[in-house]
Design an enzyme around this catalytic site. Structure first.
Site, PDB file in Angstrom:
ATOM      1  N   GLU A  19       4.275  -6.482   1.453  1.00 52.69           N
ATOM      2  CA  GLU A  19       3.813  -6.857   0.106  1.00 52.69           C
ATOM      3  C   GLU A  19       3.631  -5.641  -0.801  1.00 52.69           C
ATOM      4  O   GLU A  19       2.516  -5.318  -1.195  1.00 52.69           O
ATOM      5  CB  GLU A  19       2.441  -7.538   0.216  1.00 52.69           C
ATOM      6  CG  GLU A  19       2.489  -8.980   0.592  1.00 52.69           C
ATOM      7  CD  GLU A  19       1.106  -9.551   0.823  1.00 52.69           C
ATOM      8  OE1 GLU A  19       1.007 -10.747   1.048  1.00 52.69           O
ATOM      9  OE2 GLU A  19       0.109  -8.789   0.805  1.00 52.69           O
ATOM     10  N   PRO A  20       4.689  -4.961  -1.137  1.00 58.31           N
ATOM     11  CA  PRO A  20       4.537  -3.774  -1.989  1.00 58.31           C
ATOM     12  C   PRO A  20       4.281  -4.134  -3.453  1.00 58.31           C
ATOM     13  O   PRO A  20       4.874  -5.086  -3.968  1.00 58.31           O
ATOM     14  CB  PRO A  20       5.894  -3.075  -1.849  1.00 58.31           C
ATOM     15  CG  PRO A  20       6.851  -4.185  -1.550  1.00 58.31           C
ATOM     16  CD  PRO A  20       6.083  -5.242  -0.791  1.00 58.31           C
ATOM     17  N   GLY A  21       3.375  -3.424  -4.076  1.00 54.80           N
ATOM     18  CA  GLY A  21       3.115  -3.628  -5.506  1.00 54.80           C
ATOM     19  C   GLY A  21       3.351  -2.327  -6.256  1.00 54.80           C
ATOM     20  O   GLY A  21       4.360  -2.141  -6.945  1.00 54.80           O
ATOM     21  N   GLY A  27       0.787  -1.237   0.000  1.00 49.51           N
ATOM     22  CA  GLY A  27       0.000   0.000   0.000  1.00 49.51           C
ATOM     23  C   GLY A  27       0.809   1.272   0.000  1.00 49.51           C
ATOM     24  O   GLY A  27       0.244   2.363   0.081  1.00 49.51           O
ATOM     25  N   CYS A  70     -16.377   4.755 -26.048  1.00 47.37           N
ATOM     26  CA  CYS A  70     -17.733   5.279 -26.101  1.00 47.37           C
ATOM     27  C   CYS A  70     -18.331   5.461 -24.703  1.00 47.37           C
ATOM     28  O   CYS A  70     -19.339   4.847 -24.373  1.00 47.37           O
ATOM     29  CB  CYS A  70     -18.578   4.319 -26.926  1.00 47.37           C
ATOM     30  SG  CYS A  70     -19.773   5.203 -27.891  1.00 47.37           S
ATOM     31  N   TYR A 111     -11.303   5.249  -9.629  1.00 43.90           N
ATOM     32  CA  TYR A 111     -11.145   5.933  -8.337  1.00 43.90           C
ATOM     33  C   TYR A 111     -10.527   7.318  -8.449  1.00 43.90           C
ATOM     34  O   TYR A 111      -9.672   7.700  -7.644  1.00 43.90           O
ATOM     35  CB  TYR A 111     -10.416   5.093  -7.280  1.00 43.90           C
ATOM     36  CG  TYR A 111      -9.457   4.020  -7.739  1.00 43.90           C
ATOM     37  CD1 TYR A 111      -9.763   2.679  -7.518  1.00 43.90           C
ATOM     38  CD2 TYR A 111      -8.260   4.329  -8.350  1.00 43.90           C
ATOM     39  CE1 TYR A 111      -8.893   1.680  -7.894  1.00 43.90           C
ATOM     40  CE2 TYR A 111      -7.375   3.334  -8.722  1.00 43.90           C
ATOM     41  CZ  TYR A 111      -7.695   2.006  -8.490  1.00 43.90           C
ATOM     42  OH  TYR A 111      -6.825   1.023  -8.853  1.00 43.90           O
TER      43      TYR A 111
HETATM   44  C1  LIG Z   1      -3.237  -8.428  -0.151  1.00 45.19           C
HETATM   45  C2  LIG Z   1      -2.544  -7.341  -0.882  1.00 45.19           C
HETATM   46  N1  LIG Z   1      -1.235  -7.191  -0.732  1.00 45.19           N
HETATM   47  C3  LIG Z   1      -0.553  -6.228  -1.391  1.00 45.19           C
HETATM   48  C4  LIG Z   1      -1.199  -5.369  -2.248  1.00 45.19           C
HETATM   49  C5  LIG Z   1      -0.384  -4.339  -2.973  1.00 45.19           C
HETATM   50  O1  LIG Z   1      -0.751  -3.038  -2.697  1.00 45.19           O
HETATM   51  P1  LIG Z   1       0.051  -1.844  -3.342  1.00 45.19           P
HETATM   52  O2  LIG Z   1       0.137  -2.106  -4.793  1.00 45.19           O
HETATM   53  O3  LIG Z   1      -0.734  -0.634  -3.034  1.00 45.19           O
HETATM   54  O4  LIG Z   1       1.404  -1.827  -2.700  1.00 45.19           O
HETATM   55  C6  LIG Z   1      -2.568  -5.469  -2.428  1.00 45.19           C
HETATM   56  C7  LIG Z   1      -3.290  -4.563  -3.323  1.00 45.19           C
HETATM   57  O5  LIG Z   1      -4.440  -4.601  -3.556  1.00 45.19           O
HETATM   58  C8  LIG Z   1      -3.276  -6.494  -1.722  1.00 45.19           C
HETATM   59  O6  LIG Z   1      -4.583  -6.663  -1.871  1.00 45.19           O
END
Ligand SMILES: Cc1ncc(COP(=O)(O)O)c(C=O)c1O
Length: 446
Positions: free
Chosen positions: A305-307, A263, A376, A349
């Site tokens: 868990e960074p994405g 997050g 469209c 969002y």
């Molecule tokens: C369980 C879990 N972990 C990690 C993430 C990654 O979040 P972010 O991309 O904001 O770091 C998410 C995003 O939805 C998630 O649902």
């Protein structure tokens, strides 16, 4: 004002703390690492997702330095939903991160990229029986339980397949974090996670402790996305640690893992600056250490868990500008050759972005415009108020920070074909995802 915005725009290319040298302007043209955005648009066509390999590696290395190396015994998993292809899975593995997947499809692509199954965590609030079996058969490291009856489904499948599976319970810590409801997941009324009410969580924990096919590894929470403050993490962490302690006192079992999710926010527009990982993880680790020491409890392996923060700023989208419509006494609509089919985040969002006309990157931004797509829908917008140089048909528009949740969420609405994805590495570029063609529709549609 214009000068200020121009300065901000230029600062984006040159001063962004960790992304310096990724974007530059040479002879009025935008470069991504050592490659001109115009030549990329010419060679691969538009719309085009472009990623900087160096930027992704920089983020992974920051995670390693700020977290994994500083706090030995910790784990970091890249959240594949942000952006995943087999090549990205390979890149992430090479950088020493683990992986979080949320569907059979993501697991399939990760495995196709050679990602070791033992380093994969399988998430999802509604995993199907087939997905659970696929995960078990593949040998994923952890399955994150997120439905009230999932433990039963999993136990039955594990027994049948003769497997013993480590699990985490995803809990709902009832902490509100994040600006938009669609990316807030830690509140009580969320579809994600298991309520922490004793009469719900304890029987599930008890069941997992009694099971011969399930090993309870620990707890997991994920609060939301695009977060800039550590306070919600610490609040949720306190609640999770209380539960770890309660389980120890009740069952004499100390769960060995605690995952605090992802997050971490990134820069989309002025005022949103990505913070170093240390800003989040240092107080988290301090709190874990202090809590465990004062309760004479073994400290758990802490995972993140960074994405978005790994790939968000590494990616841009290049579009070709088509129609420019100036409404008298109204707005200017700049239409590009993509739209919500390649970037639904504004519609979903209210996300905002910064953009620059890549072939006029040295020009003073002078026009406020709505950047919209060609689909469209009136809501087919990418930026509601962009400040760009004078737009003209055939200009190449570069929208920044589209590396996370854009390709992942791309659709074929209006039978738009999904764009190609290109990875830039220094002066070289390679195709990670081939552009879809019309004829691809006929391989599945009858
Ligand atoms: C369980 C879990 N972990 C990690 C993430 C990654 O979040 P972010 O991309 O904001 O770091 C998410 C995003 O939805 C998630 O649902």
């Amino acid at each position: 004002m214009q000068l200020l915005c121009y300065t901000v725009c230029m600062a984006f290319f040159t001063d962004n703390k960790n992304d310096k040298n990724i974007f530059s302007v040479r002879d009025g043209v935008l470069y991504i690492e050592g490659v001109s955005a115009l030549s990329l648009a010419e060679e691969y066509g538009t719309p085009l997702y472009v990623y900087s390999k160096r930027s992704i590696k920089d983020r992974c290395r920051e995670i390693k330095e700020d977290f994994l190396d500083r706090y030995p015994g910790t784990e970091a998993s890249y959240a594949a939903k942000a952006f995943l292809t087999p090549a990205i899975a390979e890149l992430i593995d090479g950088e020493g991160l683990m992986l979080d997947v949320v569907s059979g499809g993501e697991l399939f692509v990760a495995l196709a990229g050679g990602f070791p199954a033992s380093k994969i965590k399988f998430h999802g609030n509604n995993k199907t029986r087939e997905e659970l079996e696929y995960a078990l058969r593949s040998g994923v490291g952890r399955i994150v339980i997120d439905a009230l009856d999932e433990i039963d489904l999993l136990e039955e499948a594990a027994k049948r397949l003769g497997k013993v599976q480590k699990v985490l319970f995803r809990i709902t810590p009832e902490v509100k974090a994040g600006a938009h409801d669609h990316i807030t997941t830690g509140q009580r009324n969320s579809k994600f996670g298991i309520p922490m009410d004793g009469h719900i969580i304890f029987p599930l924990i008890e069941k997992s402790l009694k099971s011969e096919n399930i090993i309870l590894s620990g707890l997991h929470f994920h609060l939301g996305s695009q977060l800039f403050e550590d306070a919600p993490f610490l609040e949720a962490l306190g609640k999770a640690l209380d539960l770890v302690l309660a389980v120890r006192d009740r069952y004499g079992y100390t769960m060995p893992e605690l995952n605090v999710g992802g997050g971490y926010g990134v820069h989309y527009v002025d005022g949103e600056e990505r913070k170093p990982y240390s800003y989040f993880v240092d107080p988290i680790m301090k709190k874990v250490d202090e809590y465990c020491a004062s309760n004479d409890m073994a400290a758990p392996v802490v995972g993140i868990e960074p994405g978005r923060s790994v790939v968000g700023e590494a990616g841009v989208t290049l579009y070709r500008i088509g129609s420019v419509k100036k409404i008298p006494e109204g707005k200017t609509f700049v239409s590009v050759d993509g739209g919500i089919s390649d970037n639904i985040r504004h519609a979903l969002y209210d996300a905002e972005y910064e953009a620059v006309i890549a072939n006029k990157a040295g020009d003073l931004p002078s026009v406020r415009a709505v950047v919209c797509g060609k689909l469209c829908e009136e809501g087919d917008r990418i930026i509601s108020d962009a400040l760009i140089a004078e737009p003209e048909r055939a200009d190449v528009l570069c929208v920044f920070t589209t590396g996370a949740y854009c390709y992942s969420m791309a659709s074929n609405y209006n039978k738009m074909t999904k764009p190609a994805v290109v990875l830039v590495d220094g002066e070289a570029s390679e195709v990670l995802v081939k552009r879809q063609e019309y004829k691809d529709y006929l391989s599945t549609e009858r």
